[in-house]
Scaffold this motif. Structure first.
Motif, PDB file in Angstrom:
ATOM      1  N   ILE A  55       0.863  -1.314  -0.080  1.00 25.21           N
ATOM      2  CA  ILE A  55       0.034  -0.076  -0.190  1.00 25.21           C
ATOM      3  C   ILE A  55       0.979   1.290   0.029  1.00 25.21           C
ATOM      4  N   ALA A  56       1.899   1.279   0.721  1.00 29.69           N
ATOM      5  CA  ALA A  56       2.724   2.236   0.937  1.00 29.69           C
ATOM      6  C   ALA A  56       3.647   2.675  -0.383  1.00 29.69           C
ATOM      7  N   ILE A  57       3.827   1.701  -1.100  1.00 28.72           N
ATOM      8  CA  ILE A  57       4.591   1.791  -2.365  1.00 28.72           C
ATOM      9  C   ILE A  57       3.407   2.286  -3.516  1.00 28.72           C
ATOM     10  N   HIS A  58       2.294   1.785  -3.331  1.00 32.90           N
ATOM     11  CA  HIS A  58       1.077   2.292  -4.388  1.00 32.90           C
ATOM     12  C   HIS A  58       0.895   3.794  -3.963  1.00 32.90           C
ATOM     13  N   ILE A  59       0.813   4.229  -2.836  1.00 29.45           N
ATOM     14  CA  ILE A  59       0.744   5.637  -2.484  1.00 29.45           C
ATOM     15  C   ILE A  59       1.974   6.486  -3.104  1.00 29.45           C
TER      16      ILE A  59
ATOM     17  N   GLN B 146      12.975 -22.119   2.846  1.00 31.15           N
ATOM     18  CA  GLN B 146      12.287 -22.600   1.372  1.00 31.15           C
ATOM     19  C   GLN B 146      11.254 -23.489   1.967  1.00 31.15           C
ATOM     20  N   ALA B 147      11.277 -24.492   2.663  1.00 29.40           N
ATOM     21  CA  ALA B 147      10.368 -25.419   3.270  1.00 29.40           C
ATOM     22  C   ALA B 147       9.261 -24.656   3.891  1.00 29.40           C
ATOM     23  N   VAL B 148       9.311 -23.638   4.403  1.00 29.41           N
ATOM     24  CA  VAL B 148       8.593 -22.988   5.324  1.00 29.41           C
ATOM     25  C   VAL B 148       7.594 -21.932   4.739  1.00 29.41           C
ATOM     26  N   LYS B 149       8.334 -21.086   3.768  1.00 34.28           N
ATOM     27  CA  LYS B 149       7.721 -19.999   3.243  1.00 34.28           C
ATOM     28  C   LYS B 149       6.350 -20.207   2.387  1.00 34.28           C
ATOM     29  N   ARG B 150       5.502 -19.442   2.419  1.00 34.83           N
ATOM     30  CA  ARG B 150       4.200 -19.694   1.683  1.00 34.83           C
ATOM     31  C   ARG B 150       4.265 -18.473   0.605  1.00 34.83           C
ATOM     32  N   GLN B 151       4.287 -17.184   1.162  1.00 34.91           N
ATOM     33  CA  GLN B 151       4.071 -16.294   0.286  1.00 34.91           C
ATOM     34  C   GLN B 151       5.093 -15.227   0.336  1.00 34.91           C
ATOM     35  N   SER B 152       5.150 -14.118  -0.610  1.00 35.48           N
ATOM     36  CA  SER B 152       6.220 -13.215  -0.584  1.00 35.48           C
ATOM     37  C   SER B 152       6.394 -12.524   0.676  1.00 35.48           C
ATOM     38  N   ILE B 153       7.618 -12.357   0.814  1.00 34.93           N
ATOM     39  CA  ILE B 153       8.128 -12.009   2.261  1.00 34.93           C
ATOM     40  C   ILE B 153       7.577 -10.498   2.532  1.00 34.93           C
ATOM     41  N   LEU B 154       7.451  -9.815   1.614  1.00 38.71           N
ATOM     42  CA  LEU B 154       6.732  -8.421   1.839  1.00 38.71           C
ATOM     43  C   LEU B 154       5.509  -8.153   1.974  1.00 38.71           C
ATOM     44  N   GLY B 155       4.690  -9.449   1.908  1.00 39.95           N
ATOM     45  CA  GLY B 155       3.174  -9.209   1.948  1.00 39.95           C
ATOM     46  C   GLY B 155       2.784  -8.925   0.599  1.00 39.95           C
ATOM     47  N   GLN B 156       1.516  -9.202   0.395  1.00 37.68           N
ATOM     48  CA  GLN B 156       0.765  -8.750  -0.691  1.00 37.68           C
ATOM     49  C   GLN B 156      -0.585  -8.007  -0.231  1.00 37.68           C
ATOM     50  N   ALA B 157      -0.875  -7.036  -0.957  1.00 33.09           N
ATOM     51  CA  ALA B 157      -2.184  -6.518  -0.651  1.00 33.09           C
ATOM     52  C   ALA B 157      -2.998  -7.330  -1.379  1.00 33.09           C
TER      53      ALA B 157
ATOM     54  N   LEU C 160      -8.936   9.479  -3.601  1.00 38.27           N
ATOM     55  CA  LEU C 160      -8.699   9.093  -4.887  1.00 38.27           C
ATOM     56  C   LEU C 160      -7.920   8.109  -4.748  1.00 38.27           C
ATOM     57  N   ILE C 161      -6.708   8.343  -3.722  1.00 40.80           N
ATOM     58  CA  ILE C 161      -5.710   6.989  -3.625  1.00 40.80           C
ATOM     59  C   ILE C 161      -6.507   5.929  -3.241  1.00 40.80           C
ATOM     60  N   ALA C 162      -7.382   6.113  -2.404  1.00 47.89           N
ATOM     61  CA  ALA C 162      -7.871   4.789  -1.937  1.00 47.89           C
ATOM     62  C   ALA C 162      -8.910   3.940  -2.959  1.00 47.89           C
ATOM     63  N   SER C 163      -9.087   4.894  -3.874  1.00 47.75           N
ATOM     64  CA  SER C 163      -9.955   4.328  -5.145  1.00 47.75           C
ATOM     65  C   SER C 163      -9.018   3.545  -6.075  1.00 47.75           C
ATOM     66  N   SER C 164      -7.789   4.016  -6.179  1.00 44.19           N
ATOM     67  CA  SER C 164      -6.868   3.349  -6.975  1.00 44.19           C
ATOM     68  C   SER C 164      -6.090   2.063  -6.330  1.00 44.19           C
ATOM     69  N   ILE C 165      -6.029   1.996  -5.100  1.00 48.01           N
ATOM     70  CA  ILE C 165      -5.817   0.875  -4.477  1.00 48.01           C
ATOM     71  C   ILE C 165      -6.867   0.041  -4.217  1.00 48.01           C
ATOM     72  N   ASN C 166      -7.900   0.621  -4.147  1.00 44.49           N
ATOM     73  CA  ASN C 166      -9.152  -0.270  -3.671  1.00 44.49           C
ATOM     74  C   ASN C 166      -9.186  -0.690  -2.454  1.00 44.49           C
ATOM     75  N   ALA C 167      -9.023   0.365  -1.745  1.00 40.59           N
ATOM     76  CA  ALA C 167      -8.990  -0.055  -0.150  1.00 40.59           C
ATOM     77  C   ALA C 167      -9.618   1.056   0.440  1.00 40.59           C
ATOM     78  N   ASN C 168      -9.817   0.949   1.823  1.00 39.38           N
ATOM     79  CA  ASN C 168     -10.616   1.846   2.770  1.00 39.38           C
ATOM     80  C   ASN C 168     -10.081   3.243   2.920  1.00 39.38           C
ATOM     81  N   ALA C 169     -10.669   4.195   2.803  1.00 40.96           N
ATOM     82  CA  ALA C 169     -10.086   5.670   2.660  1.00 40.96           C
ATOM     83  C   ALA C 169      -9.390   5.874   4.023  1.00 40.96           C
ATOM     84  N   ALA C 170     -10.317   5.694   5.231  1.00 42.25           N
ATOM     85  CA  ALA C 170      -9.718   5.842   6.338  1.00 42.25           C
ATOM     86  C   ALA C 170      -8.674   5.142   6.824  1.00 42.25           C
ATOM     87  N   LEU C 171      -8.181   3.928   6.205  1.00 40.00           N
ATOM     88  CA  LEU C 171      -7.160   2.960   6.280  1.00 40.00           C
ATOM     89  C   LEU C 171      -5.939   3.672   5.736  1.00 40.00           C
ATOM     90  N   VAL C 172      -6.085   4.200   4.472  1.00 42.14           N
ATOM     91  CA  VAL C 172      -5.069   4.860   3.562  1.00 42.14           C
ATOM     92  C   VAL C 172      -4.674   6.128   4.163  1.00 42.14           C
TER      93      VAL C 172
END
Lengths: 135, 135
Positions: free
Chosen positions: A7-11, B78-89, A27-39
């Motif tokens: 989210i931060a990189i997207h912002i 490698q045995a343990v990881k399941r998804q990207s280390i930095l998380g995914q929105a 506007l930012i929230a709508s690009s990310i498709n996330a909640n505006a208060a969270l953003v």
DNA sequence: TTGATCTGTAATTTTATTTATTACAAATGA
DNA sequence: TCATTTGTAATAAATAAAATTACAGATCAA
């Protein structure tokens, strides 16, 4: 680490592309498709870390706090991270076990090392380079 | 990534110290202070990745699958990881936005690079070196 | 060959974390 | 003065992680 880095990189990418023009949290929230208060919460955090500026009131919004070429992805990572990258078991191990007694200390050392190498990688990348990849 | 890496390292350390003697999931769980069925699940995973062996039935248990000097911490990761280390929105970004449309592709590339540097770090460390730190 | 012990695994519940929602005060500008 | 937008908190909903329970199947020893 969860979706906050994404989210931060997207912002930051949006703000780079806006070239100083203020963008609203809506506007930012709508690009990310996330909640505006969270953003806005993440925006506050980025501002507290000196990466962006904000302006309140009507016609307010957000913009980069410095040139995208001067911002490293490690700066964004540092602003967003909260705990060790490899996670931490939340059970305290058994102190009656020689391994249990010492494991956290050694894991901490290991995690710090690993995180350092991750940070070194992100230091080499600027926001400008990242956003330059977009069409 | 959550506490699974910590648990896996803890398991592997115990098995290293046991020097080939079989340990039960119950004993391992009590050192970690976690649930035995959960620990068995991770043990199954480690076995499926060739890192440990198990023996069923009375007097059964678990042991290292190869010498601790031949196991790298990257193998465990490698045995343990399941998804990207930095998380995914998990929200898909707005495809009507130029940034939203391309961000995931560029994040994926970045995450792969970062993960590679993390793995490179863990490749340099063997389980034997890690467990050698314990008194 | 019976019973105790232990792995393997699935189903379910509980707990914790993350994300979304709602609300509203305060700032700003028209 | 009113519409707009940030800043922030409180709460609820959704998701993910961990624990619990249960039991079949393997193995060993008496």
């Amino acid at each position: 680490m969860n979706g906050r880095f994404s989210i931060a990189i997207h912002i930051m990418t949006l703000l780079t592309k806006a070239e100083g023009e203020l963008l609203s949290s809506e506007l930012i929230a709508s690009s990310i498709n996330a909640n505006a208060a969270l953003v806005r919460k993440e925006l506050s955090n980025l501002r507290n870390n000196g990466l962006i500026i904000s302006k309140e009131g009507a016609a307010g919004g957000y913009a980069l706090g410095k040139d995208a070429a001067q911002i490293r992805l490690s700066d964004i990572y540092q602003a967003v991270k909260r705990q060790s990258i490899l996670g931490q078991a939340k059970n305290l191990p058994n102190p009656a076990c020689p391994v249990g007694r010492q494991i956290n200390q050694h894991l901490d050392t290991l995690y710090k090392e690993v995180e350092d190498s991750l940070t070194e990688k992100l230091v080499t990348k600027t926001l400008a380079e990242f956003t330059g990849q977009f069409d």
